[in-house]
Scaffold this motif. Structure first.
Motif, short mmCIF file in Angstrom:
data_model
loop_
_atom_site.label_atom_id
_atom_site.label_comp_id
_atom_site.label_asym_id
_atom_site.label_seq_id
_atom_site.Cartn_x
_atom_site.Cartn_y
_atom_site.Cartn_z
N THR A 37 0.80 -1.22 0.00
CA THR A 37 0.00 0.00 0.00
C THR A 37 0.84 1.28 0.00
O THR A 37 0.29 2.37 -0.15
CB THR A 37 -0.94 0.04 1.22
N GLY A 38 2.13 1.14 0.24
CA GLY A 38 2.99 2.32 0.28
C GLY A 38 2.99 3.04 1.61
O GLY A 38 3.57 4.10 1.75
N LYS A 39 2.35 2.45 2.60
CA LYS A 39 2.34 3.03 3.94
C LYS A 39 2.10 1.93 4.96
O LYS A 39 1.71 0.83 4.60
CB LYS A 39 1.29 4.13 4.05
N SER A 40 2.33 2.28 6.22
CA SER A 40 2.13 1.30 7.28
C SER A 40 1.39 1.95 8.43
O SER A 40 1.51 3.15 8.67
CB SER A 40 3.49 0.78 7.78
N SER A 41 0.63 1.16 9.15
CA SER A 41 -0.06 1.66 10.34
C SER A 41 0.90 1.79 11.52
O SER A 41 0.54 2.33 12.56
CB SER A 41 -1.23 0.74 10.69
N ASP A 42 2.12 1.32 11.36
CA ASP A 42 3.15 1.40 12.39
C ASP A 42 3.83 2.76 12.31
O ASP A 42 4.58 3.04 11.38
CB ASP A 42 4.16 0.27 12.19
N ASP A 43 3.58 3.60 13.28
CA ASP A 43 4.13 4.96 13.29
C ASP A 43 5.66 4.99 13.29
O ASP A 43 6.26 5.95 12.81
CB ASP A 43 3.62 5.75 14.50
N LYS A 44 6.28 3.96 13.83
CA LYS A 44 7.75 3.92 13.87
C LYS A 44 8.36 3.66 12.50
O LYS A 44 9.58 3.73 12.34
CB LYS A 44 8.23 2.89 14.89
N LEU A 45 7.54 3.37 11.51
CA LEU A 45 8.02 3.19 10.14
C LEU A 45 7.72 4.42 9.29
O LEU A 45 7.79 4.36 8.06
CB LEU A 45 7.41 1.94 9.51
N ALA A 46 7.44 5.54 9.94
CA ALA A 46 7.12 6.79 9.22
C ALA A 46 8.27 7.23 8.31
O ALA A 46 8.04 7.92 7.31
CB ALA A 46 6.77 7.89 10.21
N PHE A 47 9.50 6.84 8.63
CA PHE A 47 10.65 7.18 7.78
C PHE A 47 10.53 6.56 6.39
O PHE A 47 11.15 7.01 5.43
CB PHE A 47 11.96 6.75 8.43
N ALA A 48 9.75 5.51 6.28
CA ALA A 48 9.59 4.79 5.01
C ALA A 48 8.55 5.50 4.14
O ALA A 48 7.42 5.06 4.01
CB ALA A 48 9.21 3.34 5.26
N ASN A 49 8.98 6.59 3.54
CA ASN A 49 8.08 7.34 2.66
C ASN A 49 8.03 6.67 1.28
O ASN A 49 8.67 5.65 1.04
CB ASN A 49 8.52 8.80 2.57
#
Length: 171
Positions: A37-49
């Motif tokens: 999906t290009g995103k994660s519900s895990d906030d700690k993976l926010a660096f993964a744009n």
């Protein structure tokens, strides 16, 4: 510091802490969300744009499969006299379909063009054979998939460690 995490941080061009979280702490589900999906519900993976995901899609796919395998990756023959103290988990590699896992890893190795990721797939092949007590095959897989890459990366030495364990199992 863990040399594997340092290697991932350099490879992915992210901080050590972000790399550590991605590799050791994030869930397979979260990594799969990134690739699908290009995103994660895990906030700690926010660096993964979006740019990170696009650039590192193959690495994320590798990490997803590695996270699938990891709970099973314990040596299932702890009765060898003088054996090192391997951790023993609730799961073990004998619970997986050996041929199916091996085929996925070989196909992934063959399809991968990046030498660092190829080495990681090769490591998984050797480790899986070693931990399922297929010692001769582990040594053969090392020669076929690790040595041919002709690189002495961190993962080369991880694979070499697995080959050594297999050779010890062979006596």
């Amino acid at each position: 510091k863990n040399e594997n995490i340092e290697d991932w941080a350099k490879y992915l061009n992210i901080s050590y802490d972000n790399s550590h979280y991605l590799v050791f702490e994030s869930s397979k589900k979260s990594v799969d969300q990134l690739t699908k999906t290009g995103k994660s519900s895990d906030d700690k993976l926010a660096f993964a744009n979006a740019d990170f995901i696009k650039k590192n899609r193959q690495a994320l796919l590798y990490l997803s499969y590695a996270k699938y395998l990891e709970p099973y990756m314990f040596h299932n023959n702890l009765e060898i006299e003088g054996a090192w103290d391997y951790e023993k988990g609730e799961k073990n590699p004998a619970q997986l379909d050996y041929d199916k896992v091996k085929n996925v890893l070989v196909k992934s190795w063959n399809a991968e063009t990046d030498i660092d990721l190829k080495m990681r797939y090769a490591y998984q092949l050797v480790r899986f054979a070693h931990y399922t007590n297929r010692y001769k095959e582990a040594v053969s897989l090392f020669k076929k998939y690790v040595e041919v890459l002709n690189t002495k990366s961190v993962m080369y030495y991880y694979a070499l460690d697995q080959k050594a364990g297999a050779e010890r199992g062979l006596g």
